[in-house]
Every structure is written in C-alpha cells, then in structure tokens.
Design a protein around this motif. Structure first.
Motif, short mmCIF file in Angstrom:
data_model
loop_
_atom_site.label_atom_id
_atom_site.label_comp_id
_atom_site.label_asym_id
_atom_site.label_seq_id
_atom_site.Cartn_x
_atom_site.Cartn_y
_atom_site.Cartn_z
N PHE A 40 0.98 -0.63 0.07
CA PHE A 40 -0.21 0.40 0.01
C PHE A 40 1.06 1.06 -0.15
O PHE A 40 2.03 1.53 0.94
CB PHE A 40 -0.91 0.08 0.90
N LEU A 41 0.31 1.95 -0.76
CA LEU A 41 1.05 3.36 -1.13
C LEU A 41 0.24 4.81 -0.64
O LEU A 41 -0.62 4.57 -1.29
CB LEU A 41 1.99 3.65 -2.34
N PHE A 42 0.81 5.72 0.42
CA PHE A 42 0.25 7.19 0.57
C PHE A 42 0.81 8.15 0.26
O PHE A 42 1.79 8.19 0.52
CB PHE A 42 -0.53 6.71 2.12
N LEU A 43 0.42 8.73 -0.60
CA LEU A 43 0.74 10.41 -1.24
C LEU A 43 0.10 10.66 -1.67
O LEU A 43 -0.73 11.15 -2.27
CB LEU A 43 1.32 9.87 -3.11
N GLY A 44 -0.11 11.42 0.03
CA GLY A 44 -1.25 12.77 0.24
C GLY A 44 -2.33 11.47 0.13
O GLY A 44 -2.98 11.18 1.00
N GLU A 45 -2.72 12.63 -1.10
CA GLU A 45 -4.71 12.09 -1.47
C GLU A 45 -4.69 10.57 -2.36
O GLU A 45 -5.79 10.26 -2.49
CB GLU A 45 -5.77 13.14 -1.51
N ASP A 46 -3.85 10.54 -2.60
CA ASP A 46 -3.39 9.53 -3.24
C ASP A 46 -3.07 8.22 -3.13
O ASP A 46 -2.14 7.81 -2.00
CB ASP A 46 -2.67 9.39 -4.87
N LEU A 47 -3.74 6.97 -2.76
CA LEU A 47 -3.62 5.06 -2.63
C LEU A 47 -3.32 4.68 -3.60
O LEU A 47 -4.13 4.54 -4.76
CB LEU A 47 -4.84 5.78 -1.04
N TYR A 48 -2.34 4.06 -3.58
CA TYR A 48 -2.11 2.71 -4.47
C TYR A 48 -2.03 1.04 -3.94
O TYR A 48 -0.90 1.51 -2.74
CB TYR A 48 -0.78 2.72 -5.08
N LEU A 49 -2.23 0.49 -4.32
CA LEU A 49 -2.38 -1.29 -3.94
C LEU A 49 -1.29 -1.45 -5.00
O LEU A 49 -2.49 -1.78 -5.87
CB LEU A 49 -3.95 -1.58 -3.48
N TYR A 50 -1.26 -2.61 -4.13
CA TYR A 50 -0.96 -3.65 -5.33
C TYR A 50 -0.91 -5.45 -4.64
O TYR A 50 -0.99 -5.33 -3.58
CB TYR A 50 0.83 -3.92 -4.95
#
Length: 231
Positions: free
Chosen positions: A79-89
């Motif tokens: 899981f990657l949290f970049l400000g308001e952006d969230l990415y899931l692998y």
C-alpha cells in the motif's frame, strides 16, 4: 511605544500559534513522526478470533509505504499513500491499482482502521476546529464527505492521547487511544494504538511498533512502480 512593538508582535504570534487548529496540526505532526523505517504488528480482534499481520513500513511524515510480511497467505500485498492518492498492489492480481476517493472508507486488511484513517489528513481538511475545556472539538465543514457528526481530540502536552468519534445522532461510535510515545530523531511516534468499535463489542484493532529506525527513506519507496518489487 516603538520599544513595545516587537514584544507585542511576539505575544500576538504566540497567541495565534496556540489556536485550536494549530494545536491539532502540531499534535498530528507528532503523530506522524519523523522519516523512519520499521516493523509494525497489526492485531485484528473479533469475537472468537484474533488475526495478526506483520508489516514493513517506510514513512517520511507525509508519505507511507506499507508491505505485508506475514501471514504467508497475505504476504506481498503493498500500500502506498501519497497525499490524497492511494495505491494498492495485490500479488494475486499481479498489478497495482489506484483506489478512488469513494473507496477510502473501506477497512484496511479487514481491521477497524480505514484507508482514510491511514491517510491521516481528514481531521485537518474536513473539520472545523474549536476547543472546550482543553478538548479539541471538531465539527464537519459544510458538504464535507464524512460520516461523523463530531470528533473530540484529547491532548496531553501537545500529544494525542484519545480520539472519540460520534455519528450524526451524537452517539460515540469509535475510540482511538495512543500511548507509549517515543522520542525519535527530535520528533515523537506512538508505539501503541488501540481502536475500538463502540457499537460492536469485541471488535478491536491494535497497532504496535516492534522495530523502528529513524533516518531518510529512499525516494523509490514512494514510487508506485516499486510496490510490486519492493524498495
């Protein structure tokens, strides 16, 4: 009169700095801690069952990369949290997904924590902040996308000890407790967090720091391309 101008400016600045919103921002900055790497233990309790996750965490106060190490059946999720952006692998899908804003209320790894909790910006951005008898009282801004009618933040020496969430009917629904703050590289980091669902007995999530090391985090850790391969 000229001699008094500078001291008065200082006093005015200090008064402004101690406003409710500034107190909240300072407390949340302490909560996020310094740039660090660590191993976190996430324990999800349900009536009759307990499930524990071991997570590798890379964070710099504004961004965070979380990777599941254990249990084996869940290992590799990232899981990657970049400000308001969230990415899931998800290794079962073999690809990285970007979660839309509507999905941020979903539960993280089936725990009582939501993705919005982990993003950590909703208290600052969605609420107006006041103070009553030393307690920060947050009420939603007009049209703010939040299910809460009120949030109370309890502080001790500018550190958050407890957060109480109320629904639109003014009933307490969630309680977050933070403890064992550790001074790390000039900042603070809570080593233990407990989140309880007040409407469902036996629903509790514990988050503990097992290992932590302060210091710069490689920039690649915050690149979505590295969610699959690791950083």
């Amino acid at each position: 009169m000229k001699r008094m101008a500078f001291p008065l400016l200082i006093l005015t600045a200090l008064a402004v700095a101690q406003g409710p919103l500034e107190k909240l921002k300072l407390a949340l900055d302490h909560l996020r801690g310094p740039a660090h790497q660590g191993v976190y233990l996430l324990q999800v309790e349900r009536p009759g069952s307990v499930r524990t996750y071991r997570l590798k965490v890379y964070a710099d106060g504004d961004r965070a990369h979380l990777r599941v190490l254990e249990p084996k059946s869940e290992a590799g999720q990232a899981f990657l949290f970049l400000g308001e952006d969230l990415y899931l692998y998800d290794p079962r899908l073999g690809r990285t997904l970007r979660l839309p804003p509507t999905g941020r209320g979903e539960r993280f790894l089936g725990s009582d924590l939501t993705y919005q909790d982990l993003l950590g910006r909703d208290l600052e951005e969605l609420f107006q902040v006041g103070e009553v008898q030393g307690v920060l009282v947050l009420t939603p801004k007009p049209t703010a996308p939040t299910p809460y009618g009120r949030v109370e933040v309890y502080l001790k020496d500018s550190l958050i000890e407890r957060i109480l969430y109320y629904d639109q009917r003014n009933q307490a629904v969630r309680e977050l407790k933070l403890s064992a703050y550790h001074r790390l590289d000039g900042a603070y980091l809570p080593r233990e967090m407990e989140l309880r669902d007040l409407q469902r007995p036996g629903y509790r999530t514990l988050l503990r720091i097992a290992e932590v090391q302060a210091g710069p985090v490689p920039e690649r850790c915050f690149n979505p391309l590295y969610l699959e391969r690791g950083c």
